[in-house]
Design a protein around this motif. Structure first.
Motif, PDB file in Angstrom:
ATOM      1  N   VAL A   1       0.885  -1.015  -0.147  1.00  0.00           N
ATOM      2  CA  VAL A   1       0.134   0.014   0.016  1.00  0.00           C
ATOM      3  C   VAL A   1       0.818   1.285   0.196  1.00  0.00           C
ATOM      4  N   SER A   2       0.353   2.281  -0.598  1.00  0.00           N
ATOM      5  CA  SER A   2       1.030   3.512  -0.728  1.00  0.00           C
ATOM      6  C   SER A   2       0.239   4.807  -0.086  1.00  0.00           C
ATOM      7  N   ASP A   3       0.777   5.696   0.403  1.00  0.00           N
ATOM      8  CA  ASP A   3      -0.115   6.885   0.655  1.00  0.00           C
ATOM      9  C   ASP A   3       0.898   8.315   0.364  1.00  0.00           C
ATOM     10  N   GLU A   4       0.418   9.298   0.844  1.00  0.00           N
ATOM     11  CA  GLU A   4       1.222  10.649   0.537  1.00  0.00           C
ATOM     12  C   GLU A   4       0.861  11.311   1.844  1.00  0.00           C
ATOM     13  N   GLY A   5       1.889  12.292   2.065  1.00  0.00           N
ATOM     14  CA  GLY A   5       2.060  13.107   3.457  1.00  0.00           C
ATOM     15  C   GLY A   5       1.281  14.465   3.018  1.00  0.00           C
ATOM     16  N   PRO A   6       1.602  15.398   4.176  1.00  0.00           N
ATOM     17  CA  PRO A   6       0.767  16.567   4.142  1.00  0.00           C
ATOM     18  C   PRO A   6       0.991  17.411   2.858  1.00  0.00           C
ATOM     19  N   TYR A   7       1.992  17.392   2.095  1.00  0.00           N
ATOM     20  CA  TYR A   7       2.291  17.972   0.657  1.00  0.00           C
ATOM     21  C   TYR A   7       1.071  17.355  -0.192  1.00  0.00           C
TER      22      TYR A   7
ATOM     23  N   GLY B   1       8.975  14.989   4.518  1.00  0.00           N
ATOM     24  CA  GLY B   1       8.056  14.297   4.929  1.00  0.00           C
ATOM     25  C   GLY B   1       8.576  12.812   5.783  1.00  0.00           C
ATOM     26  N   THR B   2       7.667  12.028   6.034  1.00  0.00           N
ATOM     27  CA  THR B   2       7.886  10.967   6.859  1.00  0.00           C
ATOM     28  C   THR B   2       8.939   9.647   6.211  1.00  0.00           C
ATOM     29  N   SER B   3       9.906   9.143   7.138  1.00  0.00           N
ATOM     30  CA  SER B   3      10.869   8.247   6.512  1.00  0.00           C
ATOM     31  C   SER B   3      10.164   6.767   7.067  1.00  0.00           C
ATOM     32  N   PHE B   4      10.228   6.057   6.009  1.00  0.00           N
ATOM     33  CA  PHE B   4       9.819   4.659   6.282  1.00  0.00           C
ATOM     34  C   PHE B   4      10.877   3.433   6.070  1.00  0.00           C
ATOM     35  N   ARG B   5      10.838   2.460   6.766  1.00  0.00           N
ATOM     36  CA  ARG B   5      11.709   1.354   6.718  1.00  0.00           C
ATOM     37  C   ARG B   5      11.275   0.052   5.969  1.00  0.00           C
ATOM     38  N   PHE B   6      11.880  -0.358   4.768  1.00  0.00           N
ATOM     39  CA  PHE B   6      11.425  -1.258   4.082  1.00  0.00           C
ATOM     40  C   PHE B   6      12.470  -2.812   4.334  1.00  0.00           C
ATOM     41  N   LEU B   7      11.835  -3.558   4.125  1.00  0.00           N
ATOM     42  CA  LEU B   7      12.816  -4.715   4.190  1.00  0.00           C
ATOM     43  C   LEU B   7      12.351  -5.642   2.737  1.00  0.00           C
ATOM     44  N   SER B   8      13.535  -5.912   2.173  1.00  0.00           N
ATOM     45  CA  SER B   8      13.545  -6.753   0.790  1.00  0.00           C
ATOM     46  C   SER B   8      14.429  -7.888   0.793  1.00  0.00           C
TER      47      SER B   8
ATOM     48  N   ALA C   1       0.003   7.356   6.057  1.00  0.00           N
ATOM     49  CA  ALA C   1      -0.220   6.127   6.632  1.00  0.00           C
ATOM     50  C   ALA C   1       0.878   5.020   5.756  1.00  0.00           C
ATOM     51  N   ALA C   2       1.462   5.327   4.885  1.00  0.00           N
ATOM     52  CA  ALA C   2       2.398   4.545   4.048  1.00  0.00           C
ATOM     53  C   ALA C   2       3.160   5.186   3.157  1.00  0.00           C
ATOM     54  N   PRO C   3       4.503   4.544   2.665  1.00  0.00           N
ATOM     55  CA  PRO C   3       5.398   5.473   1.978  1.00  0.00           C
ATOM     56  C   PRO C   3       4.772   5.901   0.724  1.00  0.00           C
ATOM     57  N   CYS C   4       5.290   6.974   0.228  1.00  0.00           N
ATOM     58  CA  CYS C   4       4.889   7.558  -0.786  1.00  0.00           C
ATOM     59  C   CYS C   4       5.295   6.736  -2.099  1.00  0.00           C
ATOM     60  N   PRO C   5       4.759   6.764  -3.292  1.00  0.00           N
ATOM     61  CA  PRO C   5       5.100   6.118  -4.682  1.00  0.00           C
ATOM     62  C   PRO C   5       6.595   6.157  -4.822  1.00  0.00           C
ATOM     63  N   LEU C   6       7.176   7.279  -4.852  1.00  0.00           N
ATOM     64  CA  LEU C   6       8.835   7.132  -5.121  1.00  0.00           C
ATOM     65  C   LEU C   6       9.767   6.458  -4.331  1.00  0.00           C
ATOM     66  N   ALA C   7       9.275   6.169  -2.962  1.00  0.00           N
ATOM     67  CA  ALA C   7       9.846   5.451  -2.193  1.00  0.00           C
ATOM     68  C   ALA C   7      10.144   4.108  -2.500  1.00  0.00           C
ATOM     69  N   PHE C   8       9.047   3.698  -3.142  1.00  0.00           N
ATOM     70  CA  PHE C   8       9.102   2.114  -3.570  1.00  0.00           C
ATOM     71  C   PHE C   8      10.339   1.799  -4.722  1.00  0.00           C
ATOM     72  N   LEU C   9      10.174   2.898  -5.614  1.00  0.00           N
ATOM     73  CA  LEU C   9      11.184   2.849  -6.828  1.00  0.00           C
ATOM     74  C   LEU C   9      12.735   2.878  -6.133  1.00  0.00           C
ATOM     75  N   SER C  10      12.818   4.032  -5.191  1.00  0.00           N
ATOM     76  CA  SER C  10      14.127   3.899  -4.708  1.00  0.00           C
ATOM     77  C   SER C  10      14.535   2.993  -3.798  1.00  0.00           C
ATOM     78  N   ALA C  11      13.735   2.213  -3.009  1.00  0.00           N
ATOM     79  CA  ALA C  11      13.838   1.292  -2.238  1.00  0.00           C
ATOM     80  C   ALA C  11      14.116  -0.191  -3.062  1.00  0.00           C
TER      81      ALA C  11
END
Length: 393
Positions: free
Chosen positions: A67-73, A276-283, A79-89
């Protein structure tokens, strides 16, 4: 400003990320595997800018729910990482896969390894004038490493490893994404967006809701907290700043990856700009956590879907429900897959399903503007390089 939509991600009772144990019941299958790995990604809008994806790999057979969400911007719930976070991770995980595989292949003893990656994007123009365009810039990758290779050999080694990554196929050259368009159960030709020469896939509809999690206790994604600030975040923290009608912005999403003792990659996403908020992924590539290609594919689908939400909310258009089915095709890694070649990829193929009371011409424009403003379709159509920096640990 008021947040858009309900916070379905937090109130659903489901873990945000999980491996799907009943993909057959969901009826999601994988595309024909024509290069080494083929990913089918379903994405649907949940509420506001919250989205859900199911990603199935032809190579592994695994299906992941993300799942993905956006921040205040973007007036999101964060509630979840933004879309661009998934590409970077996914990208930094793929780079680490190839570095470790090439080291094993060449007998290089890597005692310590940390990757620090920065991805940059731009958004310029006017949405009311239909001149807003998303762009992508070169990637910066700092490799912090302890090994016995001398400087020249290490630099050559790392260049080979990054070129061997399957994501290299999306970066090198200019891949024009292909689309099919559906509206209210019928099919429309595309207008400006390049049309895929194939039938429109069946609409997945509400089949997302059938997915059930496989048992597991790994926290596949976690909120870390506010990202450490950098100069580029100035002016990006205000509510709804990414919804302004005229924009000239440069975005910076970072990722910091290390390898845990259990062999899983731990990746902290850095939300520098918009801040915005930083999230931690596992891969992981062994099924314990989402693999690199699954994260990359989800990121592209999430980003494209966000642009539909931005366009219709900024112009007050009718689009109560929308979904996509996206196919992405990657080669095996040059080192991890034993090909000895640079990574390759085919153009992204996306089937779009809109439920709207707007005209056919407006539905076509929704697709055109969403493709035009999507950072990650820009990533695919731009010839990009990885700027490499090495630091000895």
């Amino acid at each position: 400003m008021a947040k858009l939509g309900d916070d379905i991600i937090r109130t659903s009772g489901l873990p945000p990320f999980f491996k799907v144990r009943n993909a057959e019941d969901v009826t999601i299958d994988a595309p024909e595997n024509r290069k080494g790995d083929a990913m089918r990604t379903w994405v649907r809008s949940l509420s506001g800018f919250q989205k859900e994806a199911l990603v199935r790999s032809a190579r592994t057979g695994d299906t992941w729910r993300l799942v993905s969400d956006e921040g205040p911007y973007l007036n999101g719930h964060d509630a979840a990482p933004c879309p661009l976070a998934f590409l970077s991770a996914g990208m930094v995980a793929s780079f680490m896969n190839e570095i470790l595989a090439l080291a094993e292949k060449q007998g290089v003893d890597i005692r310590k390894l940390k990757l620090i990656q920065d991805n940059y994007y731009t958004m310029k123009g006017s949405m009311p004038k239909r001149t807003m365009v998303g762009g992508a810039e070169n990637i910066e990758l700092q490799v912090e490493i302890d090994c016995d290779l001398d400087d020249a050999s290490l630099n050559e080694f790392l260049i080979k490893a990054t070129y061997a990554s399957p994501v290299n196929g999306l970066m090198r050259g200019q891949l024009e994404s292909l689309f099919k368009l559906g509206k209210n159960g019928g099919e429309l030709p595309t207008a400006k967006a390049a049309e895929l020469s194939a039938p429109l896939y069946p609409d997945p509809g509400d089949h997302f809701a059938r997915s059930a999690p496989e048992a597991g206790d790994l926290p596949l994604v976690e909120t870390v907290g506010l990202t450490p600030e950098k100069d580029v975040v100035k002016g990006t923290t205000s509510g709804g700043s990414s919804l302004s009608e005229e924009q000239d912005r440069r975005l910076n999403i970072g990722a910091v990856a290390v390898l845990r003792e259990d062999g899983i990659k731990e990746i902290q996403q850095m939300q520098y700009s918009p801040y915005g908020t930083s999230f931690r992924f596992l891969s992981s590539e062994d099924g314990r956590a989402p693999d690199a290609n699954a994260l990359i594919s989800a990121g592209i689908g999430f980003c494209f879907m966000t642009q539909f939400g931005r366009f219709v909310s900024m112009l007050n258009l009718d689009l109560p429900d929308y979904r996509i089915v996206q196919d992405s095709h990657f080669s095996l890694g040059g080192a991890s897959g034993g090909t000895g070649k640079a990574g390759e990829a085919d153009p992204i193929e996306t089937h779009v399903y809109l439920e709207t009371g707007e005209s056919d011409e407006t539905a076509q424009e929704m697709l055109d503007i969403s493709e035009q403003t999507c950072f990650l379709h820009a990533f695919c159509r731009t010839d990009l390089k990885t700027k490499l920096k090495v630091a000895r640990m």
